[in-house]
Design a protein around this motif. Structure first.
Motif, PDB file in Angstrom:
ATOM      1  N   ASP A 108       3.248   3.223  15.186  1.00 37.01           N
ATOM      2  CA  ASP A 108       2.682   3.202  13.834  1.00 37.01           C
ATOM      3  C   ASP A 108       3.712   2.560  12.912  1.00 37.01           C
ATOM      4  O   ASP A 108       4.824   3.054  12.799  1.00 37.01           O
ATOM      5  N   VAL A 109       3.361   1.431  12.321  1.00 38.15           N
ATOM      6  CA  VAL A 109       4.316   0.787  11.422  1.00 38.15           C
ATOM      7  C   VAL A 109       3.680   0.560  10.065  1.00 38.15           C
ATOM      8  O   VAL A 109       2.452   0.484   9.947  1.00 38.15           O
ATOM      9  N   ASP A 110       4.529   0.470   9.041  1.00 39.41           N
ATOM     10  CA  ASP A 110       4.011   0.251   7.689  1.00 39.41           C
ATOM     11  C   ASP A 110       3.685  -1.216   7.465  1.00 39.41           C
ATOM     12  O   ASP A 110       2.666  -1.555   6.901  1.00 39.41           O
ATOM     13  N   ASP A 111       4.590  -2.084   7.941  1.00 42.93           N
ATOM     14  CA  ASP A 111       4.354  -3.503   7.725  1.00 42.93           C
ATOM     15  C   ASP A 111       3.865  -4.144   9.016  1.00 42.93           C
ATOM     16  O   ASP A 111       4.659  -4.544   9.859  1.00 42.93           O
ATOM     17  N   PHE A 112       2.573  -4.194   9.168  1.00 40.72           N
ATOM     18  CA  PHE A 112       1.985  -4.690  10.420  1.00 40.72           C
ATOM     19  C   PHE A 112       1.610  -6.155  10.327  1.00 40.72           C
ATOM     20  O   PHE A 112       1.272  -6.783  11.308  1.00 40.72           O
ATOM     21  N   LYS A 113       1.655  -6.703   9.120  1.00 41.53           N
ATOM     22  CA  LYS A 113       1.169  -8.070   8.908  1.00 41.53           C
ATOM     23  C   LYS A 113       2.041  -9.092   9.621  1.00 41.53           C
ATOM     24  O   LYS A 113       3.229  -8.889   9.791  1.00 41.53           O
ATOM     25  N   PRO A 114       1.430 -10.204  10.029  1.00 41.60           N
ATOM     26  CA  PRO A 114       2.234 -11.258  10.640  1.00 41.60           C
ATOM     27  C   PRO A 114       3.278 -11.742   9.638  1.00 41.60           C
ATOM     28  O   PRO A 114       2.978 -11.896   8.462  1.00 41.60           O
TER      29      PRO A 114
ATOM     30  N   GLY B 141       9.873  -6.408  14.960  1.00 37.56           N
ATOM     31  CA  GLY B 141      10.756  -5.801  13.987  1.00 37.56           C
ATOM     32  C   GLY B 141      10.987  -4.302  14.209  1.00 37.56           C
ATOM     33  O   GLY B 141      11.782  -3.679  13.513  1.00 37.56           O
ATOM     34  N   VAL B 142      10.295  -3.717  15.139  1.00 32.98           N
ATOM     35  CA  VAL B 142      10.419  -2.269  15.374  1.00 32.98           C
ATOM     36  C   VAL B 142      11.498  -2.053  16.455  1.00 32.98           C
ATOM     37  O   VAL B 142      11.180  -1.807  17.624  1.00 32.98           O
ATOM     38  N   THR B 143      12.742  -2.163  16.051  1.00 33.93           N
ATOM     39  CA  THR B 143      13.825  -2.202  17.040  1.00 33.93           C
ATOM     40  C   THR B 143      13.869  -0.971  17.943  1.00 33.93           C
ATOM     41  O   THR B 143      14.099  -1.086  19.143  1.00 33.93           O
ATOM     42  N   GLU B 144      13.609   0.188  17.383  1.00 36.50           N
ATOM     43  CA  GLU B 144      13.713   1.399  18.218  1.00 36.50           C
ATOM     44  C   GLU B 144      12.630   1.409  19.293  1.00 36.50           C
ATOM     45  O   GLU B 144      12.757   2.073  20.315  1.00 36.50           O
TER      46      GLU B 144
END
Length: 815
Positions: free
Chosen positions: A455-461, A471-474
């Motif tokens: 689940d991410v806040d900034d999902f846009k390309p 961008g979700v390094t973890e």
RNA sequence: GGGCGAGUGGCGGAAUGGUAGACGCGCUAGACUCAAAAUCUGGUAUUCGCAAGGAUGUAGGGGUUCAAGUCCCCUCUUGCCCACCA
């Protein structure tokens, strides 16, 4: 007498059906024969469905309802195409996360579908974005990977700048993105593919035998685009490399006066000489800069450069110049062709422009018309020992000769490319791959599935060539399943089409947490008996067939084809005759029509009545009052029957009623079987009109004939108008649902009326009609015809030379 | 350019080679009503005729057949899919 109030009875029955589980299927019930009917699952966006979609969903509902009434264990599932570009783009548009946007939009969808009274088994609803579902989509990816059918490759692919992702060939329509309708470009990227081409031949061969709408079969065959031809090897003068070309016309080999490479061909750069280097490299660079689409749109003016090198034609050792031109496509055949300007339009244009030699090797048929470039068949000329042989035979003989010489072989080529499945977008099932420096791409082990989409806040390309997941390094940083060393997750997600290529298998085992589906369950429930949709004639259906065949090879399913009958229905147009679309604002929400007092049943009957399934027809809202009027007539007729006491009828009236009822039962049954829903409705209208006419002379009320007429009418109408029929069925005193196991049987003895109408023609023109008893003999009929006064007038005292009698229909007197 | 469909009243559309226009919409007349709506009953391809009945009609032109909307050939229009695929 109660008035027909659709809103009231529809609400009432929808609740009862839900409470009682009327449409719930028990998968383990194998006593009744199974029937599995479904429509393509809806993709979720904010708009919900319009009346055009409503018609599509209703076809599978009519089919399944009729079968349920005919004693089948009939299953009509529902689910949601939740992953993919459409949902994500909708989410971006309304500024919410895809999950939330999806769930909110779904509320409207469900309300619409429920109000329309489709007989879905809602207890088995699925969604492709549910982890318990996409776990198995990922599992299928693993299976394909394991069997070498999923691979990664760097190559130029369609790229949509607006949607910031690559697209499959099937998703590029006329050079534009299927979602945003913007021009796409080519981009060289490392991408994941499924090897559908390995199944091309198999799928193609099986296509003819399918009981599918012909248009879909044709489109699939064209898409696969099988070409039988040959590969011919040209030696390159003074060099070691061999140049292989693909041709469907090896018979014209003697006429090959030059060879052309696509600019992307691997030999293109290396064949230049000192004199040509600059122009060749310039041309290749320029071609790379322009997209294929630009080249296509930029007029068909041929461009090209000479490399300075020559190829040796294996058949006559002629030195032929090697050119580079962008009219040759890199992705098809070998990316190189032999040019036969005398017998190919494109080659001819090119040869004329660049003054290249043209040699005729096929004799043109002698005609008065001036034929430009002759592309047909004929005897060979200028072809050495093959002269005089007809082109069709020459094809085989020349290829045989090439094979002997080791300079060529027969070859089949397909237009279809492998299915590009990676998307640089967030809202999809993560591709279950981990990249390890040491082990390369490693599949996530089955027992670690699903790879949950974080689940991410900034999902846009974000404008790069990766999805927001990068961008979700973890989440990205993980360990290699093989060595435990540091590794990174694949950040591309699966094409939404992947998620919907197997959902029909999940429908029959939706809660299984041990496997995607139980092969034993599939063995009973598969394949889908009836499938319909109004879109995805190429991509979705080809992908599904490909996967099904793969599963079949693994022994996971009992049959290689997923859909026994596929019905492809045409769109309902907006009242203005154009395609319904939300952007044009010409869509009609079914809720609007239902809420205006007509209810679901009138709408449903009109949806079926408007046109045959395969014909586009404009929506005409004035048609709904027409079917509403019809249902009102049914309501009044049945109410009158219920309110009346016992009646006695004349024998003639009894016979008349029964003939209509039995004929109608037979007609509706076969019409539904044959997908002729519009004529089924008109037959019911005719029956009701006839009952009304009889009623003006004979009383309606309790009598065996009327009872059969009324009961069978309700049963036949019930797939189309399930609410009103259920209500009247209960008002007649029945306590069970009309929707299970109630279908009229007809008796052939009632199908013949007492009288028949014989048409009498003189020389093929209608001159009289005879109303006579059905058992009149042929001789009597002919006699009666000959003495009819109008017939006599037109016979003009001449002797008939011939009298033709078509039993039960007509007499044609030829004079 | 290639492939596959389709062209029938004012409209949506019916017609296993055998009564063209079923059924519905719209229009129209009558019944019911103080009136209207709703409902019921009838009419509704074009045209000639008071009528009986006739002529013409399924995009256009040819053909096969006792008989063609339907089958065959050519032309036109239109929809969809593919489109420099060798």
């Amino acid at each position: 007498m109660k008035r027909y109030n659709p809103t009231e009875i529809e609400q009432k029955w929808q609740k009862i059906w839900e409470d009682e589980g009327t449409y719930k299927v028990d998968f383990s019930d194998h006593i009744k024969p199974k029937y599995y009917s479904m429509s393509m699952l809806p993709g979720i966006t904010g708009a919900g469905i319009h009346t055009g979609h409503g018609r599509t969903f209703q076809f599978s509902d009519i089919k399944v309802r009729a079968k349920r009434q005919q004693g089948y264990n009939a299953y009509h599932p529902i689910g949601w195409d939740s992953f993919g570009l459409p949902v994500e783009n909708y989410a971006i548009k309304i500024g919410k996360k895809p999950r939330i946007a999806h769930d909110e939009a779904l509320v409207h969808f469900k309300q619409q579908l429920k109000r329309l009274g489709y007989s879905y088994d809602w207890s088995k609803e699925i969604s492709t974005a549910d982890p318990s579902y996409y776990k198995w989509t990922q599992w299928i990816f693993n299976k394909l990977y394991e069997h070498g059918l999923a691979y990664q490759k760097e190559s130029p692919q369609w790229w949509c700048e607006t949607d910031q992702t690559v697209l499959a060939n099937e998703q590029v329509i006329g050079g534009k993105c299927w979602r945003c309708n913007n021009q796409v470009t080519k981009k060289n990227l490392n991408q994941w593919f499924f090897k559908i081409t390995e199944y091309a031949d198999e799928i193609l061969e099986a296509t003819d035998d399918l009981n599918w709408t012909e248009m879909v079969k044709t489109m699939q065959k064209n898409w696969i685009g099988r070409s039988q031809g040959a590969e011919v090897e040209f030696k390159i003068d003074g060099r070691d490399e061999i140049l292989t070309v693909f041709t469907t016309r090896p018979d014209t080999l003697f006429g090959a006066t030059f060879v052309v490479l696509a600019p992307e061909h691997e030999l293109a750069k290396t064949l230049s000489t000192d004199e040509t280097r600059e122009s060749v490299e310039g041309y290749i660079l320029e071609a790379a800069r322009k997209s294929e689409i630009e080249r296509m749109n930029e007029s068909r003016e041929k461009t090209g450069v000479f490399t300075g090198s020559y190829a040796i034609n294996p058949v006559n050792s002629n030195k032929t110049p090697i050119w580079i031109a962008d009219y040759v496509l890199a992705g098809y055949g070998t990316g190189a062709i032999m040019s036969v300007p005398a017998h190919d339009e494109r080659d001819f244009t090119f040869a004329e422009k660049f003054n290249l030699p043209i040699i005729e090797v096929i004799e043109k048929p002698a005609t008065d018309e001036e034929v430009g470039v002759y592309c047909g068949e004929g005897p060979l000329v200028n072809s050495g020992r093959f002269d005089g042989i007809d082109s069709a035979d020459a094809r085989e003989q020349i290829v045989d000769w090439l094979e002997q010489e080791g300079a060529g072989k027969t070859k089949v080529t397909y237009k279809m490319r492998d299915w590009l499945i990676s998307r640089q977008r967030y809202w999809g099932a993560p591709i279950p791959i981990i990249h390890c420096l040491e082990h390369g791409a490693v599949a996530v082990p089955d027992d670690q599935l699903p790879v949950i989409l974080p689940d991410v806040d900034d999902f846009k390309p974000h404008g790069g060539e990766t999805s927001a997941l990068a961008g979700v390094t973890e989440w990205v940083n993980t360990t290699c399943p093989k060595c435990g060393g540091p590794a990174k997750r694949e950040t591309d997600t699966l094409d939404g089409y992947a998620c919907s290529s197997w959902y029909f298998l999940r429908y029959i085992d939706p809660f299984n947490d041990k496997q995607a589906w139980d092969p034993e369950v599939e063995n009973h429930w598969g394949p889908v008996d009836f499938y319909n949709g109004a879109d995805h004639a190429v991509a979705h259906l080809l992908y599904s067939r490909f996967w099904m065949r793969f599963f079949y090879k693994l022994g996971l399913v009992s049959t290689p084809e997923p859909f026994k009958r596929m019905m492809y229905n045409a769109y309902i147009l907006a009242p203005d005759g154009t395609k319904m679309s939300k952007s044009k604002g010409n869509t009609i929400d079914p809720l609007e029509i239902m809420d205006s007092g007509y209810g679901a049943d009138s709408l449903r009957v009109y949806e079926m009545f408007i046109a045959p399934y395969d014909l586009e027809a404009p929506w005409d809202t004035r048609g709904v009052p027409g079917t509403y009027r019809f249902l009102n007539r049914v309501w009044t007729l049945v109410q009158d029957y219920i309110d009346a006491g016992e009646v006695s009828l004349t024998d003639a009236a009894i016979k008349e009623i029964l003939v209509i009822a039995h004929k109608t039962a037979k007609k509706i049954t076969s019409d539904i079987e044959d997908d002729k829903f519009n004529t089924a409705v008109s037959s019911m209208m005719e029956a009701v009109n006839s009952y009304y006419k009889i009623r003006t002379e004979q009383p309606i009320g309790k009598s065996a004939a009327w009872t059969f007429a009324v009961e069978s009418l309700l049963q036949l109408l019930s797939p189309f108008a399930p609410h009103i029929t259920e209500e009247l069925w209960h008002q007649m005193g029945n306590s069970d649902t009309i929707h299970v196991d109630h279908w009229p049987a007809w008796d052939n003895k009632y199908l013949q009326a007492d009288n028949m109408t014989i048409v009498v023609q003189v020389n093929g023109k209608l001159r009289a009609k005879l109303e006579i008893a059905a058992d009149t003999s042929e001789d009597e009929i002919k006699q009666l015809a000959l003495v009819e006064s109008n017939v006599q007038t037109f016979m003009d005292n001449k002797k008939p030379t011939k009298v033709i009698y078509v039993p039960g229909r007509l007499v044609n007197i030829v004079v």
